[in-house]
Design an enzyme around this catalytic site. Structure first.
Site, mmCIF file in Angstrom:
data_model
loop_
_atom_site.group_PDB
_atom_site.id
_atom_site.type_symbol
_atom_site.label_atom_id
_atom_site.label_comp_id
_atom_site.label_asym_id
_atom_site.label_seq_id
_atom_site.Cartn_x
_atom_site.Cartn_y
_atom_site.Cartn_z
ATOM 1 N N SER A 163 -9.877 -0.166 7.036
ATOM 2 C CA SER A 163 -9.373 -0.081 5.572
ATOM 3 C C SER A 163 -8.606 -1.555 4.989
ATOM 4 O O SER A 163 -8.200 -1.524 3.892
ATOM 5 C CB SER A 163 -8.484 1.158 5.594
ATOM 6 O OG SER A 163 -9.303 2.381 5.612
ATOM 7 N N LYS A 201 0.837 -1.107 0.080
ATOM 8 C CA LYS A 201 -0.026 0.009 -0.074
ATOM 9 C C LYS A 201 0.754 1.357 -0.038
ATOM 10 O O LYS A 201 1.868 1.354 0.810
ATOM 11 C CB LYS A 201 -0.938 0.216 1.293
ATOM 12 C CG LYS A 201 -1.906 1.140 1.295
ATOM 13 C CD LYS A 201 -2.879 0.999 2.503
ATOM 14 C CE LYS A 201 -3.921 1.955 2.402
ATOM 15 N NZ LYS A 201 -4.925 1.836 3.677
ATOM 16 N N SER A 217 -9.736 2.128 2.666
ATOM 17 C CA SER A 217 -8.990 2.903 1.637
ATOM 18 C C SER A 217 -7.974 1.928 0.942
ATOM 19 O O SER A 217 -7.505 2.236 -0.331
ATOM 20 C CB SER A 217 -8.072 3.891 2.495
ATOM 21 O OG SER A 217 -7.403 3.217 3.513
#
Length: 501
Positions: free
Chosen positions: A183, A84, A159
């Site tokens: 997330s 990420k 997210s």
């Protein structure tokens, strides 16, 4: 793609590691297969913001050379991973999905990045995300949305939608996410993958760009419970560079994942986690999961946690307050984008222009919310009250865990919604984290794993398992048992039903 590549990308992380260790596959072969898959499908999916082709192949070659020299390999040596874009990576861009950090190349690795490299994991690149991890759909990325591999017109969660989409599209067998309000878990639920939010403080936050420091937690994302456990073991552990890091042994997560069982365990079902806003098919799959747990030998206990109804409101005061403080550092003066610096403007003007141009709407909304909640005269009414609710939620969990070993719930109230459907309705978007937020506020551990497809739309549904702080191994013990029972029932892992793209 060649048949060999198709076979390689379908392997689990545990299988890849075993084949690389035995010499049946080289790490370079495995990496090339995944890079070819990214080339073939990522234009459609948009899971990656940056693919580090040269770096990944260099890491893979180093693993192969290490093996040839007879040196000991890490348990995930040669396994590709999607990272990420919130963790710093030396020499590779880190944008956090924001224009304000466009083109920023960090001079250092996050502790988590270092641990991955030390374990011989091959980092393929950085994945798309909601800007500064604020969102539930990955639509808030400054670099465009990511599609859900089950249906590219729908969201992959947020997210960390880039990480979950990379797994579900077989672009990577492992990924890293972060979880502030759900997330890691909500993207896992809507893409039919596995995501774990470890106990708060279990994984170092050093080098992870902060959103809400008392809630943020990095964690493993994978396609199987065992793969998640293997990655969890690599990234967890005390870090003196992170003041919130827990100095405690990492729970035996891999052992738990290899010995899944719920026999004799007490499993709690919270009555607040259903009702209005929950899709019928999601509740149907959840109820089937509870029945399955009973069949597997668990005792089901009904729980009442009244404070959970206030969790969403408390979260949307605490998280923006901390974000308004954390994001003050992005001033255009030290790193990232700088706007309006033509020699005629003051530092204050340059900062204002930079933040206006660099931050997206959702980030601005949360900064304003947080600044207001922390302002003189409002602090006690808003931020102070929210912290009291947080204490009540923690107490409800403590009371519950006196009666049960784990708690289960739907991970998120609905399946993946169409891209754009909630873009103009922040409240509808925030409801995606209804079931995940209480865990972040209390700091305990939670996992999402697939429990079937919703009959209405044939899209994945996630089962959430919650364990007390530092008992992360219980997630894997229960998760592995449930996963094995479902695979036996379906005849194959759910992810095999995902479209081939």
């Amino acid at each position: 793609m060649t048949d060999t590549n198709v076979n390689i990308i379908r392997l689990t992380a545990a299988e890849i590691a075993a084949k690389v260790a035995s010499g049946e596959l080289t790490a370079v072969q495995v990496t090339e297969a995944h890079l070819a898959r990214i080339d073939a499908v990522d234009e459609k999916v948009h899971a990656f913001l940056h693919v580090d082709r040269e770096g990944a192949l260099a890491q893979a070659r180093a693993v192969d050379e290490k093996r040839e020299r007879g040196e000991k390999l890490g348990p995930l040596a040669g396994v590709p991973l999607a990272l990420k874009d919130i963790f710093t990576t030396e020499g590779i861009p880190t944008t956090v999905g924001s224009k304000i950090l466009e083109g920023w190349i960090p001079p250092y690795d996050a502790t988590l990045t270092k641990k991955l490299k030390a374990a011989d994991v091959v980092i393929l690149g950085k994945t798309n995300m909601d800007e500064f991890a604020m969102g539930s759909s990955t639509e808030n990325s400054a670099y465009g949305p990511t599609g859900n591999p089950w249906d590219l017109s729908r969201i992959p969660g947020g997210s960390g939608g880039g990480s979950s989409a990379a797994l579900a599209s077989f672009e990577a067998p492992l990924a890293i996410g972060t979880d502030t309000g759900g997330s890691i878990r909500q993207p896992a639920a809507v893409t039919g993958t596995v995501g774990v939010k470890p106990t708060y403080g279990a994984v170092s936050r050093y080098g992870m760009v902060a959103f809400s420091s008392s809630l943020d937690q990095g964690g493993p994302c994978a396609r199987t419970v065992l793969d998640a456990a293997l990655l969890h073991e690599v990234i967890a552990g005390h870090d003196p560079l992170d003041s919130t890091s827990i100095d405690a042994p990492v729970p035996p997560v891999v052992e738990a994942a290899r010995n899944g069982s719920v026999e004799g365990m007490r499993v709690g079902v919270v009555k607040q986690f259903r009702g209005e806003g929950y899709q019928a098919g999601v509740l149907q799959r959840f109820d089937e999961s509870v029945a399955l747990l009973k069949e597997l030998g668990a005792e089901i206990v009904e729980l009442d946690c009244p404070s959970f109804d206030l969790a969403l409101s408390a979260y949307y005061l605490i998280a923006p307050s901390e974000c308004s403080s954390n994001l003050a550092r992005f001033d255009g003066l030290r790193y990232g984008v700088r706007v309006g610096d033509d020699g005629t403007r003051s530092a204050e003007e340059v900062t204002a222009l930079t933040r206006e141009a660099g931050f997206g709407d959702e980030v601005k909304r949360r900064i304003m919310l947080g600044t207001y909640a922390l302002s003189s005269g409002y602090y006690d009414a808003y931020y102070g009250s929210a912290q009291k609710v947080r204490t009540l939620i923690t107490r409800d969990f403590e009371k519950s865990f006196e009666q049960v070993d784990v708690i289960v719930s739907p991970t998120t109230p609905t399946t993946a919604f169409p891209i754009g459907e909630r873009a103009d309705d922040p409240m509808a978007m925030y409801l995606a984290d209804l079931c995940t937020i209480p865990t972040n506020l209390a700091g305990n551990a939670a996992m999402s794993l697939p429990c079937g497809l919703a009959p209405e739309d044939n899209l994945p549904v996630g089962l959430q398992i919650i364990a007390p702080a530092l008992k992360d191994d219980r997630l894997y013990k229960v998760g592995a048992a449930v996963e094995a029972a479902f695979v036996e029932k379906w005849g194959h892992p759910l992810i095999e039903e995902a479209p081939s793209l």
